[in-house]
Motif scaffolding. Sequence first.
Motif, mmCIF file in Angstrom:
data_model
loop_
_atom_site.group_PDB
_atom_site.id
_atom_site.type_symbol
_atom_site.label_atom_id
_atom_site.label_comp_id
_atom_site.label_asym_id
_atom_site.label_seq_id
_atom_site.Cartn_x
_atom_site.Cartn_y
_atom_site.Cartn_z
ATOM 1 N N HIS A 127 -11.039 -3.530 -1.971
ATOM 2 C CA HIS A 127 -11.341 -2.983 -0.639
ATOM 3 C C HIS A 127 -12.329 -3.896 0.059
ATOM 4 O O HIS A 127 -13.300 -4.363 -0.542
ATOM 5 C CB HIS A 127 -11.940 -1.578 -0.748
ATOM 6 N N LYS A 146 -2.945 -4.217 -4.333
ATOM 7 C CA LYS A 146 -3.137 -3.529 -3.057
ATOM 8 C C LYS A 146 -4.503 -3.906 -2.498
ATOM 9 O O LYS A 146 -5.474 -4.035 -3.240
ATOM 10 C CB LYS A 146 -3.054 -2.008 -3.216
ATOM 11 N N PHE A 148 -7.202 -2.658 0.444
ATOM 12 C CA PHE A 148 -7.611 -1.637 1.408
ATOM 13 C C PHE A 148 -8.607 -2.268 2.371
ATOM 14 O O PHE A 148 -9.499 -3.012 1.958
ATOM 15 C CB PHE A 148 -8.267 -0.448 0.708
ATOM 16 N N ARG A 155 -6.623 -6.159 8.606
ATOM 17 C CA ARG A 155 -5.246 -5.958 8.128
ATOM 18 C C ARG A 155 -4.302 -7.002 8.715
ATOM 19 O O ARG A 155 -3.440 -7.555 8.010
ATOM 20 C CB ARG A 155 -4.766 -4.557 8.506
ATOM 21 N N ILE A 164 -3.505 -1.586 3.173
ATOM 22 C CA ILE A 164 -3.620 -0.208 3.647
ATOM 23 C C ILE A 164 -4.892 -0.077 4.475
ATOM 24 O O ILE A 164 -5.986 -0.396 4.009
ATOM 25 C CB ILE A 164 -3.653 0.776 2.462
ATOM 26 N N SER A 166 -7.556 1.946 5.471
ATOM 27 C CA SER A 166 -8.133 3.186 4.939
ATOM 28 C C SER A 166 -9.398 3.610 5.672
ATOM 29 O O SER A 166 -9.765 4.784 5.672
ATOM 30 C CB SER A 166 -8.479 3.001 3.454
ATOM 31 N N ILE A 369 -8.008 6.088 -0.640
ATOM 32 C CA ILE A 369 -8.098 5.109 -1.732
ATOM 33 C C ILE A 369 -7.940 5.792 -3.088
ATOM 34 O O ILE A 369 -7.192 5.322 -3.958
ATOM 35 C CB ILE A 369 -9.433 4.353 -1.653
ATOM 36 N N GLU A 372 -4.365 6.733 -3.829
ATOM 37 C CA GLU A 372 -3.554 5.566 -4.189
ATOM 38 C C GLU A 372 -3.823 5.139 -5.631
ATOM 39 O O GLU A 372 -2.894 4.764 -6.367
ATOM 40 C CB GLU A 372 -3.847 4.409 -3.239
#
Length: 379
Positions: A127, A146, A148, A155, A164, A166, A369, A372
């Motif tokens: 993240h 992934k 975040f 992004r 993602i 978030s 988060i 996921e």
Amino acid sequence: MYSYRVLLVGGGTGGHIYPLVAISRELQKIALEKGLNLELMAVADSNSWRSEFENLGVKFKRILAPKLRRYEGNINLLDIFKIPITLIQSFWVLFVFMPDLVFAKGGYASVIPSLVAKLYFTPLFIHDSDAVLKGANKFLSKFAKKVFVSFEATRLNLKNKEVILSGNPIREELLKGDRNTAGELFNLSLDKKTVLFLGGSQGAITINNLVIQSLVKLSGKYQIIHQAGVKSFEYFKSEVDRIKKEGQNTYAKSIEENYRLFDFMNEEELKSAYALADVIISRSGANLIFEIASLGKPAIFIPYSFSIKNHQKANALEIAKFGAVVLEEENLKPHILIDQISHLLKPENYSAISQKIRQFAKLEAGEIIANEIISYVAR
């Protein structure tokens, strides 16, 4: 029953740690709802964060964290010798705990454990809090399953990845302060406007100096709660004492009645300060931005001019679209600050700005988060 294991990694500052605390709470909540047996372990570079996790029942391990600084010098060379030790520590922690997934929050403390996770074929999620992808996370994004992010701008800059949006996880306990309790805690009135100055867990010299320069005028109009930072506390306390001594027959009384100085505020103190504050002045680290937006409090952000890739300015400009005021350090003067506070506190402005800034918040970030993570490990 199988025990699912998640390793949480981060460090450097509270900006990397506090989101991990928020995610830990969400993971525990979701696991309880689903009847899953979940074990969490946090890895960071300082024992000062230990209690944050162990109070939640999360295991904690401290590792060394070599840091590549942006300036040259012997200290960078010294940190190179930490790398073999950090590798051994990381291999051992992951071997003993053997997580189903590693979640890295960023910061230099997350790099080596995340790379070791890949060597163990352990999936990696990361993240990034800021509007500009930088350093550790920019590197680790190449290996993550992934990613975040908190900002749409981040992004859009990540290609060929499952990204993602978030938002930034915050400690929801900070939103539950009570004004009456806060008034008693700080011995301040509920009927006077209160201004809260924050510089993050380390404090901010520029903001601290601004408070000192503005203290006489500010304390004559408002109540002030000021977190100066542990390193700066004694110096600024002596400065406040000097100012009070100089004005002992005039303005010293208003400073005594209306000004409260802290080195660092724990979660209980901070949520009370948030509850009592009418306007908040702070740096523009992602944690502070998302906390303040979630509170719906009008705010003035003062980006740190030397933040990596100027990410604090990028963060501040994003929330400025939602009514926050941004003051750059080179333009910072006491009269400008006081004028902006007065502007935000005008009744015709206050409500509109409060509603608009709340639209920036993403209260569900930690839940997104955590869901996921749970969905991946328990699939």
